[in-house]
Structures are given as structure tokens and as C-alpha cells.
Write a protein that holds these residues in place. Sequence first.
Motif: not given
Length: 405
Positions: A85, A119, A135, A234
Amino acid sequence: MDTVLVIGGGATGAGVARDLAMRGVDVTLVERGDFASGTSGRSHGLLHSGARYVPGDPEGAAECIAENRVLKEIAPHCLSDTAGLFVQVAGDDPDFFEEKRAACEQLGIETEELSAADAREAVPDLAEGVERALRVPDAVIHPTRLTVANAVDAREHGATLLPRTEVADLIIEDGAVRGALVEDGSGEFEIRAEYVVNATGAWAGTLASMADIDLEMAPSSGVMVAVEYADLDTVLNRARPAADGDIVVPHDEQVILGTTSVDVEDPDEFERDDAEIDRMFAECGAMLSGLDRERIDRVYWGVRPLYSADRERHAGRGISRGFHLLDHAERDGIGGFASIVGGKLTTYRAMAEATSDRVCKRLGVDSACSTAEEPLLGRDEPGRIDGLVAEFEADNPADSDVIAR
């Protein structure tokens, strides 16, 4: 006499050895320490999607997304496919976010815009100030696994591997480099070769000087801070122009916070300022909540192998992250010698391909590169790689926690 001597056992040097060996070339790979013990094993380990480099460097971004896709196919056992992200934090320029999204779409880099709520659903521990996110297909490289897999793949194709073997001098005869005088634990000996590749990264200038060649290297150091943190899966990037503390890279039970950019003269001897550690917590904390300085596992500095022919005008983050293949016969009148400098861990395979293409052309070897299609050793038996890492006793801070687990 060997056909090619590759000096430097990071990802690029190991990649060159693998590429050449797969083409049937007789190769020896030497590394003064353990494999990946230089820049590769002291990086943040981000497999770039290219999104970081747009809109300012579309060519570099295109290289990244192309290699991102290749490595996910040939080396999934050396990666964690986390996605990433780019987060816009309160106070960040919203126009930059829009320009990045548009530039990604133009280059075919897959994106998805997320509201703040979406998010946080994806990453619950995002900091309060996050306003929206983009993303992108980032991932995480485990560089010790990647480098050792390349080196052993080269060995299985006939290459000779000599870690903990340091170059004392280059052998120059009749205006060409014809090998190197090296030293290991048992003493000095010569390795003679028709061609020598300098893949020593930030140390490329030191090696080139042994042939009286001046390389305009402009290394810069950066700190990485590994913190115990189990709830991130992530990659996080800050949606702003590149700056200190704008990347958070997840591992299994940790995150790596990075990084700074400080120009250095000597990649072995430079100041390590604890204030850089404080900056990582302050800046990365604007993206991710709950970072605790008391939970630091390790702190390490890496040195970028940057190349700049004009350091007066371009320094630090202003230097291109693209790679440069320098054929010293053309550039300096010294035959049998090339240096591969600059670049990123993400593009190591493309750097190796370009280098091997040039070497094969010089040697009259008519064989094409196949490393973009041929699975990297261990893809179908991923547990094997950590055994090979143990065989070579490769222990590097970028992924020591992952290897240990």
C-alpha cells in the motif's frame, strides 16, 4: 584458465554466475565474505512493483514491474507475496497521490485505490492520520535465500563457488584483465580467466582501481530497524517524494523500518548515527501504529551501490537507481573487464542478463539467456533453500529472522 571470473557474491554476482553457467560458460564466483553479506543481505528486501519510482523515473519503474513478475514466477520460494500500500497521510500532497496512480496505470502497474476505511480493513493497525491508500503489487524478497539459490544453481550448472575469498589484486597483461590474485584462509593463489566481471556493488570502485580505472561511485548508507511486530502482512510505502522513513516491510513476526540516505566515501567505514533510528520510528509511525522501540530486534546499515558521473550535481536520493553496465575495453581501453553498478535488488536478474549478454558477445559465445523462464533452484522444494543457506553459513541481517524460523 577459467573462461569467466565473477567477483562479488551478492544477488547480482550470483545471478551473473548462474546466467553464464546456464549458457555453458565456465565460471568461478568469488566473494570476500558470505554470500549476500554486502548490500544484498543488508537491504530492506522490498520487491518493488515500480510504483515507488513514478512519476519521476518511468524507465526504472518499468524495469521493476517486469522483474517483479518474473521473480514471482521463477522464485516464489525466495519471496513473500504480500502486496503493498502507498498511504497518503494527513499533510501529504494529494496531487502526488493522483500523479502516482495515473503513472502506474500508464505503465500497466496494477493499482486499486482504497478509502481510509477500506485501507484500515485491510491493515487494521494503520496510523490515525492515514487518509487513503493505493494498493500495488509489491512483495518481500528474502535476499539470503535468493542469492544462495542463484549461487547453488550456478554450481549445479558447473560453476565453482569460492566464498570467503578476497581479491588482493587484479592480474593485468597486455592491456587486459586476465584474472585475480585472491586470498582465502589457506593463503594466496591466482585465478586466471579470459574475462572478469566486477559485481562488487558499492565496492566496485575499489576493485576497478586495481586496474587503474576510476569509477564514479557515490555510495550512500541507510539504516534498517527490525522490530518485533506480528500484525502486518502488507508492505507500506508513504505516498510522497522519496524521503527518510517511508517504507515498512513485513516479515513473519517482525517489520523492518527503512530507511535513510547519507552519502559516504568508504562503504566499509562510515558513521552510524543513532538519530537515524529515532527518525525511523517517527516517520514510519505516521503510517503504522504500535511501533515500540523496546521491541527492537536488530539494527543494521546497508550501503547502496550508486553510480554517478557527476556527484557534484547528483547525490543521495537524487542519483538514479537504474543500473549501468560499463565495458572497460570501450570506456577505459582495458580489455577483458566489465563492471555492473547501480541498480536494485529487484532488478538483479535483468542486470545479470545484460552483463552476461555482453560477456558472451566478447567471448563469441552464441547462447541466449534463459533465466527469466527457468525456475530458480528450489522452487519445487522450497525447504531445501534454508539447508543450503546453512551449508554456506550465510547469516545476514536483512532476513536472519526468517531464515531462523
